[in-house]
Design an enzyme around this catalytic site. Structure first.
Site, PDB file in Angstrom:
ATOM      1  CE1 TYR A  25      -4.398   1.281  -0.107  1.00 46.69           C
ATOM      2  CE2 TYR A  25      -3.559   3.095   1.616  1.00 46.69           C
ATOM      3  CZ  TYR A  25      -4.269   2.215   0.832  1.00 46.69           C
ATOM      4  OH  TYR A  25      -5.590   3.183   0.475  1.00 46.69           O
ATOM      5  CD  GLN A  28       2.596   2.835  -9.544  1.00 43.67           C
ATOM      6  OE1 GLN A  28       1.560   2.505  -9.957  1.00 43.67           O
ATOM      7  NE2 GLN A  28       3.281   3.860 -10.201  1.00 43.67           N
ATOM      8  CB  THR A  84      14.558  -6.865  -3.077  1.00 45.13           C
ATOM      9  OG1 THR A  84      13.722  -5.676  -2.183  1.00 45.13           O
ATOM     10  CG2 THR A  84      15.419  -6.481  -3.827  1.00 45.13           C
ATOM     11  CD  GLN A  86       7.263  -8.353  -6.834  1.00 41.91           C
ATOM     12  OE1 GLN A  86       7.344  -9.078  -7.682  1.00 41.91           O
ATOM     13  NE2 GLN A  86       7.097  -7.069  -7.075  1.00 41.91           N
ATOM     14  CG  HIS A 108       9.762  -4.131 -12.787  1.00 49.35           C
ATOM     15  ND1 HIS A 108       9.990  -4.057 -14.072  1.00 49.35           N
ATOM     16  CD2 HIS A 108      10.830  -4.199 -12.113  1.00 49.35           C
ATOM     17  CE1 HIS A 108      11.210  -3.928 -14.414  1.00 49.35           C
ATOM     18  NE2 HIS A 108      11.652  -4.472 -12.948  1.00 49.35           N
ATOM     19  CD  GLU A 195      15.007   1.204 -13.107  1.00 48.17           C
ATOM     20  OE1 GLU A 195      13.849   1.067 -12.477  1.00 48.17           O
ATOM     21  OE2 GLU A 195      15.898   0.236 -13.022  1.00 48.17           O
ATOM     22  CD  GLU A 227      26.303  27.508 -15.459  1.00 44.09           C
ATOM     23  OE1 GLU A 227      25.692  27.050 -16.523  1.00 44.09           O
ATOM     24  OE2 GLU A 227      25.882  28.912 -15.137  1.00 44.09           O
ATOM     25  CD  GLU A 231      21.766  27.253 -15.214  1.00 45.23           C
ATOM     26  OE1 GLU A 231      21.666  26.971 -16.624  1.00 45.23           O
ATOM     27  OE2 GLU A 231      22.505  28.242 -14.818  1.00 45.23           O
ATOM     28  CB  SER A 252      20.819  31.029 -26.547  1.00 48.00           C
ATOM     29  OG  SER A 252      21.829  30.205 -26.011  1.00 48.00           O
TER      30      SER A 252
END
Length: 333
Positions: A25, A28, A84, A86, A108, A195, A227, A231, A252
């Site tokens: 719970y 997801q 891990t 399951q 998954h 990933e 930088e 950003e 730019s």
């Protein structure tokens, strides 16, 4: 081209008399459970005694059982607990309650594809994997919309597994946006690759390499942080909303020229590494390494995380983010 399913391709009727157990719970789990219930389906929650999520699930109006009891009561059992854990939960709690009338579901494909879970041949097995975090899955549903998802069938013992999978996808709102048909193999291997080489490993390695290059050349760490890390969000948001060409439209001409001429240098170096990493994933080498790492208590995992927590970019960032009142100060630990 991919096969994509929408609302008109799925019917909830096949699930109307079924009990769906959501194991877990978290992000997801709560989204799936709430959406399925709001779609008129019968949902119960499976959580271990002592789970911190039990009270939350009960407060949301769900009947909460142990995973074993939930598996016993349910017709469809959806695993929304960490990869891990399951296999252990499956072996000890779910497998003893399986019969040919039950269906296993996943978000998954790791444990099915790499055979950490091997269901009986007479059990249906499908995957519905939303391509967004749980809070977004829930929010979009409440707005009358949905988050796209992947759907795959591993075993169709009943002949109706795909119908059940599409109905489940509809129940969480995914068919409102579109559900792409895939396989457990494709979902697992592409997810791991993304990933490792782009979303997590690729981005963090690029940030650290750029930051270190500027700092080692004598530039102030604070300027290097802005930088090479800060950003990044501006650019990623543009790509997320408009694609690469749309991002380039918004920057730019100088930045654009540097992008298309110097970015190629990164591409040429990185692509062979990506191909090798994908091969490791396809051969199961990464899966074996990660499974053994877990069995050994994760020594490498914890050591590398601690090393990166001590990186200068983290120290500088922690101080600079104090200058940004617009950032959320949510505690992540």
């Amino acid at each position: 081209m991919a096969k994509i399913y929408y609302d008109e391709d799925a019917s909830l009727d096949i699930l109307k008399d079924k009990v769906i157990a959501i194991l877990g719970y978290g992000s997801q789990g709560h989204a799936h459970a709430l959406n399925l219930r709001d779609s008129g389906l019968n949902v119960i929650i499976g959580l271990h005694e002592g789970s911190r999520s039990r009270e939350k699930a009960k407060a949301d109006g769900f009947e909460v059982y142990t995973p074993r009891e939930a598996a016993k009561r349910a017709d469809i059992i959806m695993f929304l607990i960490p990869d891990t854990v399951q296999p252990e939960v499956y072996k000890n709690e779910v497998e003893p309650e399986l019969n040919s009338s039950k269906t296993l579901a996943f978000a998954h494909g790791f444990n099915i594809h790499f055979r950490q879970i091997v269901p009986p041949k007479d059990v249906d097995v499908f995957m519905v994997a939303p391509k967004g975090p749980g809070h977004l899955v829930r929010w979009m549903y409440t707005e009358g919309k949905g988050v796209p998802a992947l759907v795959a069938i591993h075993q169709d013992a009943s002949g109706t597994c795909k119908d059940k999978a599409l109905a489940y996808a509809k129940g969480i709102g995914a068919t409102r946006a579109g559900v792409i048909e895939t396989t457990f193999k494709e979902e697992t291997e592409t997810d791991l690759f993304g990933e490792q080489m782009v979303l997590c490993g690729g981005v963090t390695a690029l940030i650290k390499a750029g930051f270190e290059t500027l700092v080692n050349a004598g530039y102030q760490p604070e300027v290097a942080y802005f930088e090479c890390l800060h950003e990044l969000k501006l650019i990623v948001d543009l790509i997320y909303e408009h694609g690469i060409s749309g991002m380039r439209y918004s920057i730019s001409d100088t930045a654009k020229y540097g992008d298309v001429t110097r970015g190629e240098r990164i591409y040429k170096v990185v692509k062979p590494v990506m191909e090798k990493t994908l091969e490791e994933i396809q051969k199961g080498e990464f899966a074996r390494e990660w499974i053994l790492e877990n069995k050994a208590g994760r020594p490498v995992y914890y050591a590398l995380l601690e090393r990166d927590r001590e990186h200068l970019v983290e120290k500088v960032g922690e101080e600079l983010r104090k200058m940004m009142p617009w950032l959320g100060k949510k505690e992540l630990k």
